[in-house]
Design an enzyme around this catalytic site. Structure first.
Site, PDB file in Angstrom:
ATOM      1  N   PRO A   8     -66.013   2.293  39.297  1.00 17.66           N
ATOM      2  CA  PRO A   8     -66.386   0.833  39.083  1.00 17.66           C
ATOM      3  C   PRO A   8     -65.181   0.106  39.227  1.00 17.66           C
ATOM      4  CG  PRO A   8     -67.008   2.182  37.158  1.00 17.66           C
ATOM      5  CD  PRO A   8     -66.029   3.097  38.034  1.00 17.66           C
ATOM      6  N   LYS A  39     -69.425   3.292  31.755  1.00 20.54           N
ATOM      7  CA  LYS A  39     -68.677   4.231  32.272  1.00 20.54           C
ATOM      8  C   LYS A  39     -67.107   4.405  31.384  1.00 20.54           C
ATOM      9  CE  LYS A  39     -71.045   4.451  36.383  1.00 20.54           C
ATOM     10  NZ  LYS A  39     -71.318   5.725  37.054  1.00 20.54           N
TER      11      LYS A  39
END
Length: 104
Positions: A8, A39
């Site tokens: 990410p 995440k």
């Protein structure tokens, strides 16, 4: 051939001078990306470029261009949530609000 794994990552470009708030914004944005995308924060990268020359719609009023990537982690719901959170953080950590923000 398959798609490469992508941790990410959030890129923010703004024509605003973020001053002393830049690092605090980056740390808060890291937590927001992790929370919105589900995440671990240890995988999240944040890149902020402030004081950029940006013209949007013929105007150099405060604005931000944001791009987020994450393998298998972005959908309409969490993208909307992340856009709202990044917009709020930009307002909280800059001396100017960025009323014009685009997130892809």
């Amino acid at each position: 051939e398959g798609e490469e794994a992508t941790d990410p990552t959030l890129w923010v470009q703004t024509n605003v001078d973020m001053g002393e708030g830049k690092k605090a914004f980056m740390k808060a944005a890291s937590k927001a990306v992790a929370a919105c995308l589900g995440k671990p924060e240890s995988y999240v990268a944040i890149c902020v470029q402030d004081k950029q020359d940006i013209i949007w719609g013929g105007s150099d009023d405060p604005c931000a261009l944001c791009k987020v990537v994450s393998l298998g982690g972005i959908n309409l719901k969490n993208n909307k949530a992340l856009t709202q959170e990044v917009s709020k953080l930009l307002a909280d950590f800059t001396v100017h609000e960025c009323p014009r923000i685009v997130s892809t």
